[in-house]
Design a protein around this motif. Structure first.
Motif, PDB file in Angstrom:
ATOM      1  N   ALA A  43       0.841  -1.182   0.000  1.00  0.00           N
ATOM      2  CA  ALA A  43       0.000   0.000   0.000  1.00  0.00           C
ATOM      3  C   ALA A  43       0.875   1.231   0.000  1.00  0.00           C
ATOM      4  CB  ALA A  43      -0.892   0.000   1.236  1.00  0.00           C
ATOM      5  N   ARG A  44       0.439   2.221  -0.762  1.00  0.00           N
ATOM      6  CA  ARG A  44       1.217   3.448  -0.842  1.00  0.00           C
ATOM      7  C   ARG A  44       0.242   4.601  -1.026  1.00  0.00           C
ATOM      8  NH1 ARG A  44       5.562   4.984  -5.547  1.00  0.00           N
ATOM      9  NH2 ARG A  44       5.291   7.217  -5.283  1.00  0.00           N
ATOM     10  N   ASN A  45       0.413   5.633  -0.274  1.00  0.00           N
ATOM     11  CA  ASN A  45      -0.485   6.777  -0.370  1.00  0.00           C
ATOM     12  C   ASN A  45       0.297   8.074  -0.309  1.00  0.00           C
ATOM     13  OD1 ASN A  45      -2.606   8.526  -0.331  1.00  0.00           O
ATOM     14  ND2 ASN A  45      -3.027   8.251   1.840  1.00  0.00           N
ATOM     15  N   ASP A  46       0.335   8.796  -1.435  1.00  0.00           N
ATOM     16  CA  ASP A  46       0.947  10.125  -1.449  1.00  0.00           C
ATOM     17  C   ASP A  46      -0.120  11.183  -1.676  1.00  0.00           C
ATOM     18  OD1 ASP A  46       3.403   8.935  -1.186  1.00  0.00           O
ATOM     19  OD2 ASP A  46       3.673   8.740  -3.341  1.00  0.00           O
ATOM     20  N   GLY A  47      -1.363  10.744  -1.886  1.00  0.00           N
ATOM     21  CA  GLY A  47      -2.442  11.697  -2.147  1.00  0.00           C
ATOM     22  C   GLY A  47      -3.474  11.606  -1.050  1.00  0.00           C
ATOM     23  N   HIS A  48      -4.737  11.522  -1.500  1.00  0.00           N
ATOM     24  CA  HIS A  48      -5.806  11.439  -0.527  1.00  0.00           C
ATOM     25  C   HIS A  48      -6.511  10.110  -0.732  1.00  0.00           C
ATOM     26  CE1 HIS A  48      -9.151  12.788   1.978  1.00  0.00           C
ATOM     27  NE2 HIS A  48      -9.910  12.186   1.099  1.00  0.00           N
ATOM     28  N   ALA A  49      -6.263   9.156   0.130  1.00  0.00           N
ATOM     29  CA  ALA A  49      -6.872   7.837  -0.010  1.00  0.00           C
ATOM     30  C   ALA A  49      -7.750   7.556   1.185  1.00  0.00           C
ATOM     31  CB  ALA A  49      -5.796   6.766  -0.132  1.00  0.00           C
ATOM     32  N   GLU A  50      -8.981   7.174   0.899  1.00  0.00           N
ATOM     33  CA  GLU A  50      -9.934   6.886   1.969  1.00  0.00           C
ATOM     34  C   GLU A  50     -10.481   5.501   1.764  1.00  0.00           C
ATOM     35  OE1 GLU A  50     -13.465   9.412   3.214  1.00  0.00           O
ATOM     36  OE2 GLU A  50     -12.052  10.876   2.403  1.00  0.00           O
ATOM     37  N   LEU A  51     -10.347   4.652   2.757  1.00  0.00           N
ATOM     38  CA  LEU A  51     -10.921   3.314   2.662  1.00  0.00           C
ATOM     39  C   LEU A  51     -12.093   3.231   3.624  1.00  0.00           C
ATOM     40  CD1 LEU A  51      -7.723   1.068   2.598  1.00  0.00           C
ATOM     41  CD2 LEU A  51      -8.869   2.202   0.727  1.00  0.00           C
ATOM     42  N   GLY A  52     -13.205   2.652   3.169  1.00  0.00           N
ATOM     43  CA  GLY A  52     -14.406   2.569   3.995  1.00  0.00           C
ATOM     44  C   GLY A  52     -14.307   1.508   5.077  1.00  0.00           C
ATOM     45  N   ASP A  53     -15.441   1.269   5.734  1.00  0.00           N
ATOM     46  CA  ASP A  53     -15.496   0.283   6.814  1.00  0.00           C
ATOM     47  C   ASP A  53     -15.527  -1.130   6.252  1.00  0.00           C
ATOM     48  OD1 ASP A  53     -15.694   2.468   8.413  1.00  0.00           O
ATOM     49  OD2 ASP A  53     -17.871   2.344   8.638  1.00  0.00           O
ATOM     50  N   LYS A  54     -15.059  -2.058   7.060  1.00  0.00           N
ATOM     51  CA  LYS A  54     -15.212  -3.502   6.805  1.00  0.00           C
ATOM     52  C   LYS A  54     -14.739  -3.928   5.419  1.00  0.00           C
ATOM     53  CE  LYS A  54     -19.260  -3.742   9.726  1.00  0.00           C
ATOM     54  NZ  LYS A  54     -20.702  -3.745   9.578  1.00  0.00           N
ATOM     55  N   LEU A  55     -13.635  -3.422   4.969  1.00  0.00           N
ATOM     56  CA  LEU A  55     -13.072  -3.925   3.717  1.00  0.00           C
ATOM     57  C   LEU A  55     -12.362  -5.242   4.013  1.00  0.00           C
ATOM     58  CD1 LEU A  55     -11.417  -0.822   2.056  1.00  0.00           C
ATOM     59  CD2 LEU A  55     -13.760  -1.568   1.973  1.00  0.00           C
ATOM     60  N   THR A  56     -12.249  -6.077   2.993  1.00  0.00           N
ATOM     61  CA  THR A  56     -11.518  -7.321   3.148  1.00  0.00           C
ATOM     62  C   THR A  56     -10.495  -7.435   2.031  1.00  0.00           C
ATOM     63  OG1 THR A  56     -13.614  -8.248   3.836  1.00  0.00           O
ATOM     64  CG2 THR A  56     -11.803  -9.771   3.575  1.00  0.00           C
ATOM     65  N   PHE A  57      -9.272  -7.713   2.389  1.00  0.00           N
ATOM     66  CA  PHE A  57      -8.222  -7.994   1.404  1.00  0.00           C
ATOM     67  C   PHE A  57      -7.764  -9.418   1.647  1.00  0.00           C
ATOM     68  CE2 PHE A  57      -8.221  -3.446   1.832  1.00  0.00           C
ATOM     69  CZ  PHE A  57      -7.951  -2.972   0.562  1.00  0.00           C
ATOM     70  N   LEU A  58      -7.987 -10.294   0.679  1.00  0.00           N
ATOM     71  CA  LEU A  58      -7.578 -11.685   0.858  1.00  0.00           C
ATOM     72  C   LEU A  58      -6.142 -11.884   0.391  1.00  0.00           C
ATOM     73  CD1 LEU A  58     -10.792 -13.513  -0.350  1.00  0.00           C
ATOM     74  CD2 LEU A  58     -10.103 -12.983   1.975  1.00  0.00           C
ATOM     75  N   GLY A  59      -5.531 -12.921   0.890  1.00  0.00           N
ATOM     76  CA  GLY A  59      -4.155 -13.215   0.510  1.00  0.00           C
ATOM     77  C   GLY A  59      -4.107 -14.325  -0.514  1.00  0.00           C
ATOM     78  N   GLY A  60      -2.980 -14.443  -1.216  1.00  0.00           N
ATOM     79  CA  GLY A  60      -2.840 -15.496  -2.211  1.00  0.00           C
ATOM     80  C   GLY A  60      -1.460 -15.478  -2.810  1.00  0.00           C
ATOM     81  N   MET A  61      -1.362 -15.987  -4.046  1.00  0.00           N
ATOM     82  CA  MET A  61      -0.037 -16.162  -4.640  1.00  0.00           C
ATOM     83  C   MET A  61       0.629 -14.844  -5.019  1.00  0.00           C
ATOM     84  SD  MET A  61      -0.931 -17.730  -8.341  1.00  0.00           S
ATOM     85  CE  MET A  61      -2.018 -19.074  -7.892  1.00  0.00           C
ATOM     86  N   LEU A  62      -0.165 -13.792  -5.176  1.00  0.00           N
ATOM     87  CA  LEU A  62       0.411 -12.504  -5.559  1.00  0.00           C
ATOM     88  C   LEU A  62      -0.123 -11.461  -4.584  1.00  0.00           C
ATOM     89  CD1 LEU A  62       1.963 -12.603  -8.304  1.00  0.00           C
ATOM     90  CD2 LEU A  62       0.254 -11.069  -9.166  1.00  0.00           C
ATOM     91  N   PRO A  63       0.700 -10.539  -4.137  1.00  0.00           N
ATOM     92  CA  PRO A  63       0.173  -9.532  -3.220  1.00  0.00           C
ATOM     93  C   PRO A  63      -0.732  -8.541  -3.946  1.00  0.00           C
ATOM     94  CG  PRO A  63       2.487  -9.114  -3.661  1.00  0.00           C
ATOM     95  CD  PRO A  63       2.149 -10.398  -4.338  1.00  0.00           C
ATOM     96  N   THR A  64      -1.725  -8.047  -3.242  1.00  0.00           N
ATOM     97  CA  THR A  64      -2.569  -6.972  -3.765  1.00  0.00           C
ATOM     98  C   THR A  64      -1.776  -5.680  -3.655  1.00  0.00           C
ATOM     99  OG1 THR A  64      -4.611  -8.053  -3.161  1.00  0.00           O
ATOM    100  CG2 THR A  64      -4.680  -5.671  -3.273  1.00  0.00           C
ATOM    101  N   SER A  65      -1.967  -4.775  -4.623  1.00  0.00           N
ATOM    102  CA  SER A  65      -1.281  -3.509  -4.459  1.00  0.00           C
ATOM    103  C   SER A  65      -2.265  -2.364  -4.599  1.00  0.00           C
ATOM    104  CB  SER A  65      -0.120  -3.389  -5.445  1.00  0.00           C
ATOM    105  OG  SER A  65      -0.535  -2.766  -6.607  1.00  0.00           O
ATOM    106  N   VAL A  66      -2.221  -1.458  -3.670  1.00  0.00           N
ATOM    107  CA  VAL A  66      -3.092  -0.288  -3.659  1.00  0.00           C
ATOM    108  C   VAL A  66      -2.184   0.925  -3.656  1.00  0.00           C
ATOM    109  CG1 VAL A  66      -4.913   0.933  -2.431  1.00  0.00           C
ATOM    110  CG2 VAL A  66      -4.809  -1.546  -2.324  1.00  0.00           C
ATOM    111  N   ALA A  67      -2.297   1.765  -4.689  1.00  0.00           N
ATOM    112  CA  ALA A  67      -1.399   2.915  -4.761  1.00  0.00           C
ATOM    113  C   ALA A  67      -2.197   4.164  -5.089  1.00  0.00           C
ATOM    114  CB  ALA A  67      -0.335   2.684  -5.824  1.00  0.00           C
ATOM    115  N   CYS A  68      -1.922   5.216  -4.367  1.00  0.00           N
ATOM    116  CA  CYS A  68      -2.566   6.488  -4.618  1.00  0.00           C
ATOM    117  C   CYS A  68      -1.444   7.514  -4.719  1.00  0.00           C
ATOM    118  CB  CYS A  68      -3.510   6.810  -3.468  1.00  0.00           C
ATOM    119  SG  CYS A  68      -4.345   8.376  -3.650  1.00  0.00           S
ATOM    120  N   TYR A  69      -1.232   8.047  -5.924  1.00  0.00           N
ATOM    121  CA  TYR A  69      -0.074   8.902  -6.142  1.00  0.00           C
ATOM    122  C   TYR A  69      -0.372  10.346  -5.780  1.00  0.00           C
ATOM    123  CZ  TYR A  69       1.826   4.771  -8.258  1.00  0.00           C
ATOM    124  OH  TYR A  69       2.271   3.492  -8.448  1.00  0.00           O
ATOM    125  N   GLU A  70       0.650  11.176  -5.904  1.00  0.00           N
ATOM    126  CA  GLU A  70       0.546  12.547  -5.429  1.00  0.00           C
ATOM    127  C   GLU A  70      -0.600  13.301  -6.102  1.00  0.00           C
ATOM    128  OE1 GLU A  70       4.488  14.129  -5.233  1.00  0.00           O
ATOM    129  OE2 GLU A  70       3.658  16.116  -4.780  1.00  0.00           O
TER     130      GLU A  70
END
Lengths: 198, 175, 82
Positions: free
Chosen positions: A60-87
């Motif tokens: 996860a990377r946040n250089d801007g304005h990132a808002e995540l709501g309630d009760k999100l789920t990120f599952l795991g597996g063979m590849l990591p999830t990537s969440v990026a919010c740039y400047e």
């Protein structure tokens, strides 16, 4: 009757019941607690709702304005999830949205995701494709299936489904099914029965 | 390990959760085996998971059958809720996904699970990388699938298909 | 061949169903699934040289053989007129 030592059968039954409780009650809760703690740490630079859980690695990377709501789920597996919010970018994710492993979510200008959406494995959402930057809007209750790619500037209507492996380059109206490369949308009435009998 | 001749032993150890494993299996890298279903692996099967792990997931009561001389490349994932079979000498490319259940209905309650439709890959089938085989996929003898194709129905023997939605690219006339 | 016959041949050859009536709903009878519907649309576009708009992909136009045939005929006459 005198209370005596429990028989072997009784002990075995008690032990089995104990193991069952640990398996169905204790372990899932511990996993959940661990997931929530991990999400707190991973998304420390995000504005985070409560009850967000990450069951696997997320970059996860946040250089801007990132808002995540309630009760999100990120599952795991063979590849990591990537969440990026740039400047200077804005990334909003609604409540109760679920992400499977390997999802790549990139915001260079603006990406908005509604509530109760589902993102399957290997889905890619990015509002920049090398030539242009254009905001992406995903409304509520959208299901994006395995390996779909959402290109910049698309808007996916509420309750729509993006089928596996499709590449979406045009807007998808509400209650429709997008499929193919480039994706075309058709009314969900054409391919699925009404909600009551589904 | 290869030089010591321990390859098959190590492979067998990595595949210990399978119901049965044939002669001389080869496993490079990680193979994840999940679920309580039954997984049968034939002779000389090759799992090449050096780039990414391979995932075999058989739900309770489900069965995955990999026949002799099957090759599976890294990042592939086979998820069975009912029955998935891969015929002899078939090859699954990298990042393939084989699902015999959609997991969510198209509309209505997203948590209800739709019905599974078994997936059958017959002998000598080639599946390109990043392809997705959806419930009902049935690739007949010698069919081949171009990379990135999505398939959910029967593909006749010897035909190669590609694109999304899948189109016939070439038909084998004589063999 | 009339559009109806061409379409029937295509559906029989592609989806391996042969016993269906002209007015049977593809969805309710489970004849064609969602991927198949997309293939049918692609076939109509290439075979009859007409362009279907995404808004036209609704049950009223595509849910049974007679509806598809009527729709194709209508589209063809429209494209000829213009």
């Amino acid at each position: 009757m005198r209370p005596g030592l429990p028989t072997a059968a009784e002990t075995a039954r008690a032990v089995r019941a104990g193991i069952q409780v640990v398996r169905t009650e204790v372990l899932p809760r511990a996993e959940r607690a661990l997931g929530v703690a991990r999400a707190r740490w991973l998304f420390r630079s995000f504005r985070l709702g409560h009850g967000v859980a990450a069951y696997g690695t997320v970059s996860a990377r946040n250089d801007g304005h990132a808002e995540l709501g309630d009760k999100l789920t990120f599952l795991g597996g063979m590849l990591p999830t990537s969440v990026a919010c740039y400047e200077g970018a804005r990334l909003l994710v609604g409540a109760e949205t679920q992400f499977n492993y390997g999802v790549s979510l990139e915001a260079w200008e603006s990406v908005q995701i509604g509530a109760r959406c589902m993102f399957a494995s290997f889905v890619r959402v990015s509002d920049r494709d090398g030539q242009r930057i254009s905001p992406i809007i995903i409304e509520d209750d959208v299901w994006v299936a395995h390996g779909a790619i959402l290109l910049p500037g698309v808007r996916i209507g509420a309750r729509s489904v993006v089928s596996a492996g499709s590449i979406v380059s045009q807007d998808v109206p509400p209650d429709s099914l997008a499929m193919g490369n480039p994706a075309r949308s058709m009314s969900l009435d054409l391919v699925a029965r009404e909600a009551s009998s589904a | 390990m290869m030089m010591l001749g321990l390859g098959p032993t190590v492979a067998r150890l990595k595949l210990r959760r399978c119901e049965s494993v044939g002669l001389r299996p080869t496993v490079w890298g990680r193979v994840w085996i999940h679920g309580e279903g039954e997984i049968q692996v034939g002779h000389r099967v090759l799992f090449d998971a050096r780039m990414a792990p391979i995932e075999l997931h058989a739900q309770r009561g489900a069965r995955i059958v990999l026949d002799d001389d099957v090759t599976i490349e890294g990042g592939s994932s086979i998820e069975a809720q009912s029955y998935v079979t891969v015929g002899a000498r078939s090859r699954l490319g990298m990042w393939c996904k084989v699902l015999d259940n959609m997991y969510h209905p198209l509309r209505g309650n997203r948590h209800a699970r739709p019905q599974s439709v078994p997936i059958v890959l017959e002998e000598g089938v080639t599946v390109g990388s990043r392809s997705i085989l959806l419930p009902g996929a049935h690739l007949q003898r010698g069919a081949s699938v171009a990379p990135g194709t999505v398939i959910s129905r029967r593909i006749p023997a010897g035909v190669s298909v590609g694109g999304s939605p899948a189109r016939v690219l070439r038909r084998e006339v004589a063999r | 061949m009339s559009p109806r016959e061409t379409l029937r041949t295509f559906i029989v050859d592609t989806f391996f169903v042969d016993d269906f009536g002209d007015d049977d709903s593809f969805l309710r009878k489970g004849l064609i699934d969602s991927t198949g519907m997309m293939e049918l649309v692609a076939f109509i576009e290439t075979e009859f040289h007409i362009k279907l708009d995404d808004k036209e992909l609704v049950p009223e136009n595509l849910d049974s053989l007679s509806r598809v045939a009527a729709f194709v005929t209508r589209k063809q006459s429209l494209s000829k007129a213009s």
